[in-house]
Design a protein around this motif. Structure first.
Motif, short mmCIF file in Angstrom:
data_model
loop_
_atom_site.label_atom_id
_atom_site.label_comp_id
_atom_site.label_asym_id
_atom_site.label_seq_id
_atom_site.Cartn_x
_atom_site.Cartn_y
_atom_site.Cartn_z
N HIS A 1 -28.26 -17.56 28.12
CA HIS A 1 -26.96 -17.21 28.72
C HIS A 1 -26.18 -16.27 27.79
CE1 HIS A 1 -27.97 -20.21 31.59
NE2 HIS A 1 -27.62 -21.27 30.87
N GLY A 2 -26.89 -15.39 27.11
CA GLY A 2 -26.23 -14.41 26.24
C GLY A 2 -25.77 -14.97 24.90
N LYS A 3 -26.04 -16.26 24.67
CA LYS A 3 -25.59 -16.89 23.41
C LYS A 3 -26.79 -17.16 22.49
CE LYS A 3 -23.49 -20.06 25.78
NZ LYS A 3 -22.77 -21.28 26.18
N PRO A 4 -26.67 -16.85 21.20
CA PRO A 4 -27.79 -17.02 20.26
C PRO A 4 -27.90 -18.42 19.68
CG PRO A 4 -25.96 -15.99 19.12
CD PRO A 4 -25.51 -16.22 20.54
N ILE A 5 -29.15 -18.91 19.60
CA ILE A 5 -29.46 -20.13 18.84
C ILE A 5 -30.42 -19.70 17.74
CG2 ILE A 5 -30.41 -22.48 18.90
CD1 ILE A 5 -29.47 -20.93 22.19
N ALA B 1 -37.15 -13.45 33.82
CA ALA B 1 -37.05 -14.54 32.81
C ALA B 1 -36.07 -15.60 33.30
CB ALA B 1 -36.54 -13.96 31.49
N GLU B 2 -36.31 -16.88 32.93
CA GLU B 2 -35.47 -17.99 33.39
C GLU B 2 -34.02 -17.75 32.96
OE1 GLU B 2 -37.34 -21.31 33.69
OE2 GLU B 2 -35.64 -22.58 34.14
N ASP B 3 -33.13 -17.64 33.95
CA ASP B 3 -31.72 -17.29 33.69
C ASP B 3 -31.57 -16.49 32.40
OD1 ASP B 3 -32.08 -20.44 33.21
OD2 ASP B 3 -30.81 -19.66 31.62
N GLY B 4 -32.33 -15.42 32.29
CA GLY B 4 -32.16 -14.43 31.24
C GLY B 4 -32.36 -14.95 29.85
N MET B 5 -33.41 -15.76 29.64
CA MET B 5 -33.62 -16.25 28.28
C MET B 5 -34.51 -15.27 27.53
SD MET B 5 -34.10 -20.02 27.17
CE MET B 5 -35.66 -20.28 27.97
N VAL B 6 -34.13 -14.98 26.28
CA VAL B 6 -34.86 -14.01 25.47
C VAL B 6 -35.17 -14.63 24.11
CG1 VAL B 6 -34.72 -11.74 24.34
CG2 VAL B 6 -33.65 -12.08 26.57
N LEU B 7 -36.42 -14.42 23.63
CA LEU B 7 -36.77 -14.88 22.28
C LEU B 7 -37.04 -13.67 21.41
CD1 LEU B 7 -37.51 -17.33 20.42
CD2 LEU B 7 -39.90 -16.94 21.10
N LEU B 8 -36.21 -13.50 20.37
CA LEU B 8 -36.46 -12.43 19.38
C LEU B 8 -37.42 -13.01 18.36
CD1 LEU B 8 -32.81 -11.11 18.77
CD2 LEU B 8 -34.42 -10.49 20.59
N ASP C 1 -40.00 -20.02 31.49
CA ASP C 1 -40.27 -18.59 31.41
C ASP C 1 -39.18 -17.90 30.57
OD1 ASP C 1 -40.05 -15.83 33.74
OD2 ASP C 1 -41.32 -16.09 31.96
N TYR C 2 -39.56 -16.92 29.79
CA TYR C 2 -38.56 -16.22 28.98
C TYR C 2 -39.10 -14.83 28.65
CZ TYR C 2 -41.70 -17.37 25.12
OH TYR C 2 -42.81 -17.49 24.30
N LYS D 1 -32.50 -13.04 10.63
CA LYS D 1 -33.92 -13.40 10.70
C LYS D 1 -34.32 -13.75 12.13
CE LYS D 1 -34.38 -15.22 5.99
NZ LYS D 1 -35.64 -15.47 5.30
N ILE D 2 -35.62 -13.64 12.40
CA ILE D 2 -36.16 -14.20 13.64
C ILE D 2 -36.74 -15.56 13.30
CG2 ILE D 2 -36.73 -11.96 14.69
CD1 ILE D 2 -39.53 -14.06 13.33
N PRO D 3 -36.94 -16.50 14.21
CA PRO D 3 -36.64 -16.36 15.64
C PRO D 3 -35.17 -16.56 15.98
CG PRO D 3 -37.51 -18.54 15.20
CD PRO D 3 -37.54 -17.80 13.88
N VAL D 4 -34.76 -15.91 17.07
CA VAL D 4 -33.47 -16.19 17.69
C VAL D 4 -33.72 -16.36 19.18
CG1 VAL D 4 -31.14 -15.35 18.19
CG2 VAL D 4 -32.24 -14.74 16.02
N LEU D 5 -33.22 -17.49 19.73
CA LEU D 5 -33.31 -17.69 21.17
C LEU D 5 -31.96 -17.27 21.76
CD1 LEU D 5 -35.03 -18.90 23.56
CD2 LEU D 5 -33.72 -21.02 23.22
#
Ligand code: GS8
Length: 218
Positions: A60-64, A1-8, A29-30, A53-57
């Protein structure tokens, strides 16, 4: 994934789909992580302790958190295919209509399948009014963003997968009431970012049937 991006996320969530569409428009990519909302993961509770709640992006380990904020964040980090216009006034207008979608479409749509009788009839009229206002804003433009697919398009298009459910519950034809909006929805679905993020409207309708049983409405 692009520098560790995750979508919950959660498969049928129109809010999560907004983020998926924005990320796809940017070609980023994520890692997609499906949540079980009746058994939320420790990661979700840690990353969004306020709303849970979701979504959460997670970048870099920080949530949006909050889908429209996530989409704007994505638009600021990756400058290709801008979703928001550059002119401050046009940006304000786009944010107004995305906010309108947030305030009106989801709540009214949810009431449409939750309520019965007189209340549902009231809500049906509301939904038609809301969709007609959106169609008025779209006018004869290709997209809400004009020639380009933009922020308001991303905000609204996930809800088009719920139109079939709204029509059945509200006993009305969106095609008849808002033909330009239906044509716009079809145009958006020609974009891979949209077609790969949305689910078939019959699957959405089945899911609403499950929710109705869950809420003891059936
Ligand atoms: N304003 C927010 C809404 C997110 C939301 O409702 N998420 C729902 C699933 S989709 O309907 C959710 O996570 N619900 C879990 C819960 O309420 O416990 C946004 O735009 O991101």
């Amino acid at each position: 994934a692009e520098d560790g991006m995750v979508l919950l996320d959660f498969w049928v969530s129109p809010f999560g789909q907004r983020c998926r569409i924005a990320l796809a428009e940017k070609g980023v990519d994520y890692e997609y992580k499906e949540e079980n909302l009746s058994d939320k993961s420790p990661l979700l509770l840690k990353m969004n302790p306020i709303h849970k709640k979701i979504p959460v992006l997670i970048h870099h380990g920080k949530p949006i958190c909050e889908s429209l904020i996530i989409v704007q964040y994505i638009d600021e980090i990756w400058s290709n295919n801008p979703l928001l216009p550059s002119d401050p006034y046009e940006r304000a207008k786009a944010r107004f209509w995305a906010d309108f979608v947030d305030k009106k479409v989801y709540e009214c749509g949810t009431r449409l399948w939750k309520l019965k009788g007189e209340a549902r009839e009231e809500d049906r009229k509301d939904m038609i009014k809301i969709l007609k206002l959106l169609e008025g804003e779209l006018g004869d433009k290709k997209y809400f963003g004009g020639e380009t697919f933009g922020f308001v398009d991303v905000a609204l298009v996930p809800f088009t997968a719920w139109f079939h459910t709204y029509e059945i519950c509200g006993n009305f034809s969106i095609e008849k009431e808002c033909p330009k909006l239906v044509a716009w929805a079809k145009r958006c679905m020609e974009r891979e970012s949209v077609s790969k993020s949305l689910h078939d409207s019959h699957k959405v309708h089945e899911f609403v049937g499950y929710l109705k049983r869950l809420f003891g409405l059936e």
